[in-house]
Design a protein around this motif. Structure first.
Motif, short mmCIF file in Angstrom:
data_model
loop_
_atom_site.label_atom_id
_atom_site.label_comp_id
_atom_site.label_asym_id
_atom_site.label_seq_id
_atom_site.Cartn_x
_atom_site.Cartn_y
_atom_site.Cartn_z
N PHE A 97 103.36 -25.00 146.52
CA PHE A 97 102.87 -23.53 146.55
C PHE A 97 102.08 -23.26 147.61
CE2 PHE A 97 103.16 -19.35 145.72
CZ PHE A 97 101.84 -18.58 145.78
N PHE B 167 106.90 -19.75 144.22
CA PHE B 167 105.86 -20.02 143.34
C PHE B 167 106.77 -20.23 142.01
CE2 PHE B 167 101.92 -19.93 141.16
CZ PHE B 167 102.22 -19.41 139.91
N VAL B 168 107.61 -19.32 141.41
CA VAL B 168 108.46 -19.54 140.29
C VAL B 168 109.13 -21.21 140.28
CG1 VAL B 168 110.24 -18.84 138.70
CG2 VAL B 168 108.82 -17.14 139.61
N SER C 273 106.89 -23.69 140.31
CA SER C 273 106.31 -23.85 138.57
C SER C 273 107.24 -24.66 137.80
CB SER C 273 105.73 -22.70 138.31
OG SER C 273 104.85 -22.11 139.16
N ILE C 274 108.49 -24.39 138.15
CA ILE C 274 109.73 -24.89 137.21
C ILE C 274 109.87 -26.08 137.51
CG2 ILE C 274 111.87 -24.78 136.41
CD1 ILE C 274 111.86 -21.71 136.81
N GLU D 86 104.63 -33.11 136.86
CA GLU D 86 103.26 -33.36 137.78
C GLU D 86 102.57 -31.73 137.72
OE1 GLU D 86 105.28 -34.99 141.61
OE2 GLU D 86 103.32 -34.08 142.00
N ILE D 87 101.33 -31.95 137.60
CA ILE D 87 100.46 -30.96 137.71
C ILE D 87 99.97 -30.50 139.06
CG2 ILE D 87 98.27 -30.10 136.89
CD1 ILE D 87 98.53 -32.03 134.47
N ASN E 186 108.13 -15.39 148.41
CA ASN E 186 106.99 -16.21 148.05
C ASN E 186 106.85 -16.47 146.62
OD1 ASN E 186 104.15 -17.49 149.14
ND2 ASN E 186 103.44 -16.31 147.53
N THR E 187 107.19 -15.31 146.01
CA THR E 187 107.03 -15.25 144.49
C THR E 187 108.17 -16.00 143.97
OG1 THR E 187 106.17 -12.74 144.55
CG2 THR E 187 107.09 -13.64 142.42
N ALA F 107 102.53 -20.50 150.73
CA ALA F 107 101.56 -19.52 150.95
C ALA F 107 101.08 -19.62 152.50
CB ALA F 107 100.18 -19.55 150.31
N PHE G 149 106.88 -11.12 150.30
CA PHE G 149 106.26 -11.28 149.06
C PHE G 149 107.42 -11.84 147.96
CE2 PHE G 149 102.04 -10.30 148.87
CZ PHE G 149 102.06 -9.18 149.55
N ASP H 287 107.41 -28.22 138.89
CA ASP H 287 106.46 -29.11 138.07
C ASP H 287 106.50 -29.62 136.60
OD1 ASP H 287 103.64 -27.49 140.18
OD2 ASP H 287 105.02 -29.25 140.53
N ILE H 288 107.15 -28.33 136.09
CA ILE H 288 107.39 -28.36 134.42
C ILE H 288 108.43 -29.74 134.22
CG2 ILE H 288 108.26 -27.41 132.47
CD1 ILE H 288 107.08 -24.70 133.46
N PHE I 136 104.04 -18.23 154.46
CA PHE I 136 103.89 -16.30 154.22
C PHE I 136 103.27 -15.89 155.36
CE2 PHE I 136 104.12 -12.54 151.98
CZ PHE I 136 102.59 -12.03 152.53
#
Lengths: 302, 243
Positions: free
Chosen positions: B128, B110-111, B114-115, B122-123, B106-107, B132, B103, B117-118, B135
């Motif tokens: 991610f 994800f973080v 996301s960063i 890109e959207i 994986n978290t 998953a 977990f 992508d920022i 995982f």
């Protein structure tokens, strides 16, 4: 007011301040960064919004930890157990099945109310009902891997706020108060378009009111499964299921694009009220079960 | 049981700190590639970030194995079975630590995604979704490996792990020899196809969706069944430990 109650109120004030502050401070700053409201149509799928949602959901958990450290409370009864024994296993199952059930009922109600007069082949994609359950389950299993975000909220609201409020007032009052505080915590997000958008009368106050209403209703079921299992993990699973497999997501999996747009474009206030009907029934049943349990416990001690 | 978890975290803190440094290193590299992908059209950050995530999961697997091997002692096993927690508490704490490790990784993925992508603008790059999938693959893997580790010890557990990996490589080798290789035009095109499944750019067939969903559910169910089997085998397995 005795010393113990004063201490509980002091802890609650500190907890609420620590949970609310990051949302109130961060939301306008992030809106400035993305150049508009966070949950507008163009920004809703932005990675900034997703990242903020993930971190924001962890603030109640952090508030829980920090409050315990600041007030030297310690970690008695942290609601972190994971046991399926003594009948607790069924609540873990219900934590996923009940949200799925009321979301399905909401979806059916939305179709019956907003698309009455349309034929089934005008509404639904052919053969979509075969693959739709797998898409919904896939959504759940993907979101399960970020359960920490839902745990972050539940560990604060059901793991700290709820038990503290129960020590100050009756169970129904604690559930209503807890739900209102939870709903108000969402207020900065409601002001930037979360859940209800911008196109409704009395924006954003009516949205905040509806959010408080939905949080009060949800709080009943979440409190029930937390108390019955002594853990916030079922509540986290229920919250995850509610967010990942809601009525609108179920409908998106089976409906034609044009039909879905009709529902999506409906009045958000009316849409929300229809969504809340099965949720309200769940809340009433949960409240009855909670009160019955409390009565049985009171009879046992006598 | 909470005490057993805290004990293991304290004893293995070096491994956990090293894994944390690994996450930071992967994060920095990912941000670096995402930043430079803005000015370079040829540089596809997904092609580099996905293997880095894979490395993180491999590291998490190694750390979670240490949770089991650290207490591989007849004396400890006899002691813990005599306590109210018993074999069930010992095995449960290890299984929980393993899934917490997954977990956490994986978290972190994800973080980081996301960063990234920022940074790249890109959207929903689909990175991610891959995380998953990894995982659940690792969960399935651990479900098969851990009962062998509990009963026969870490040597046998490692042999089982190696056997499974050899089997997978064999299947991949057969596919590379006889299967459809049109998606493997280049590493970049393969990554685009893979991440496209999660962004919707690649058309995922119904059978693909059903297979992925059922595999994920099977991984969860198998992990619980694996835990129940390990609980029954722990006491007998302790007699097989070397010391």
């Amino acid at each position: 007011m005795n010393t113990e109650k004063k201490l509980i109120i002091k802890r609650l004030v500190i907890f609420c301040a620590l949970a609310f502050a990051p949302m109130i401070i961060a939301t306008p700053i992030l809106c400035k960064i993305v150049g508009g409201p966070l949950f507008s149509e163009e920004n809703a799928v932005s990675p900034v919004t997703a990242f903020y949602a993930m971190l924001g959901m962890c603030t109640p958990m952090l508030a829980n930890f920090l409050t315990r450290i600041i007030t030297k409370e310690g970690l008695d009864d942290p609601y972190l157990s994971l046991s399926f024994r003594n009948g607790k296993g069924k609540y873990y199952l219900l934590s996923v099945l009940v949200p799925l059930a009321y979301s399905l009922v909401s979806a059916v109600l939305m179709v019956l109310i907003f698309l009455r007069g349309y034929a089934a082949d005008e509404i639904f994609e052919p053969d979509s009902f075969v693959i739709a359950p797998f898409l919904i389950i896939s959504q759940l299993t993907s979101n399960l891997t970020v359960l920490i975000a839902y745990f972050g909220e539940e560990y604060g609201w059901r793991g700290y706020l709820g038990p503290k409020l129960s020590q100050l007032m009756s169970e129904p009052a604690a559930i209503v108060t807890g739900g209102i505080i939870w709903g108000l915590w969402h207020a900065p997000l409601t002001c930037v378009g979360h859940n209800f958008g911008f196109d409704y009368p009395l924006f954003p106050f009516l949205g905040i009111l509806l959010m408080c209403l939905s949080c009060v209703i949800m709080n009943a079921f979440l409190t029930l499964i937390t108390k019955r299992t002594g853990s916030v993990i079922p509540a986290s699973l229920a919250h995850m299921t509610h967010n990942s497999a809601g009525a609108s997501i179920m409908l998106a999996a089976v409906m034609k694009e044009d039909a879905y747009k009709l529902i999506d474009g409906a009045d958000p206030v009316l849409l929300s009220l229809v969504l809340y009907i099965p949720l309200f029934v769940t809340a009433v049943i949960s409240m009855i079960l909670l009160m019955n349990n409390k009565k049985k416990q009171a009879e046992k001690t006598v | 049981m909470f005490g057993l978890i805290i004990k293991q975290l304290r004893l293995q803190r070096i491994h956990i700190i090293l894994l944390s440094f690994g996450i930071v290193a992967v994060a920095v590299l990912s941000f670096f590639f995402s930043y430079f992908s803005i000015s370079s059209e040829e540089l596809d950050p997904n092609s580099t970030i996905l293997p880095l995530f894979l490395l993180l999961y491999i590291s998490a697997d190694a750390v979670s194995t240490v949770f089991f091997t650290a207490d591989e002692s007849k004396k400890w096993a006899s002691f813990i079975i005599s306590t109210p927690l018993g074999a069930r508490g010992q095995v449960k704490s290890r299984y929980l630590l393993t899934i917490f490790m997954l977990f956490a990784v994986n978290t972190a993925c994800f973080v980081i995604s996301s960063i990234c992508d920022i940074i790249s603008g890109e959207i929903g790059s689909g990175i991610f979704g891959f995380s998953a999938l990894a995982f659940y693959f690792l969960l399935l893997f651990k479900s098969i490996e851990l009962p062998f580790t509990v009963y026969f010890g870490s040597k046998m557990g490692n042999n089982v792990k190696t056997g499974i990996l050899m089997g997978l490589f064999f299947i991949i080798g057969v596919y590379l020899l006889f299967g459809d290789l049109s998606i493997f035009g280049s590493w970049d095109s393969f990554m685009k196809w893979l991440t496209g499944i999660f962004t919707g750019d690649t058309k995922a067939t119904e059978s693909m969706i059903i297979t992925m969903t059922l595999s994920q559910l099977a991984a969860l169910a198998l992990y619980y069944i694996s835990y129940r089997i390990s609980c029954k085998l722990y006491a007998k397995g302790a007699m097989n430990y070397e010391y």
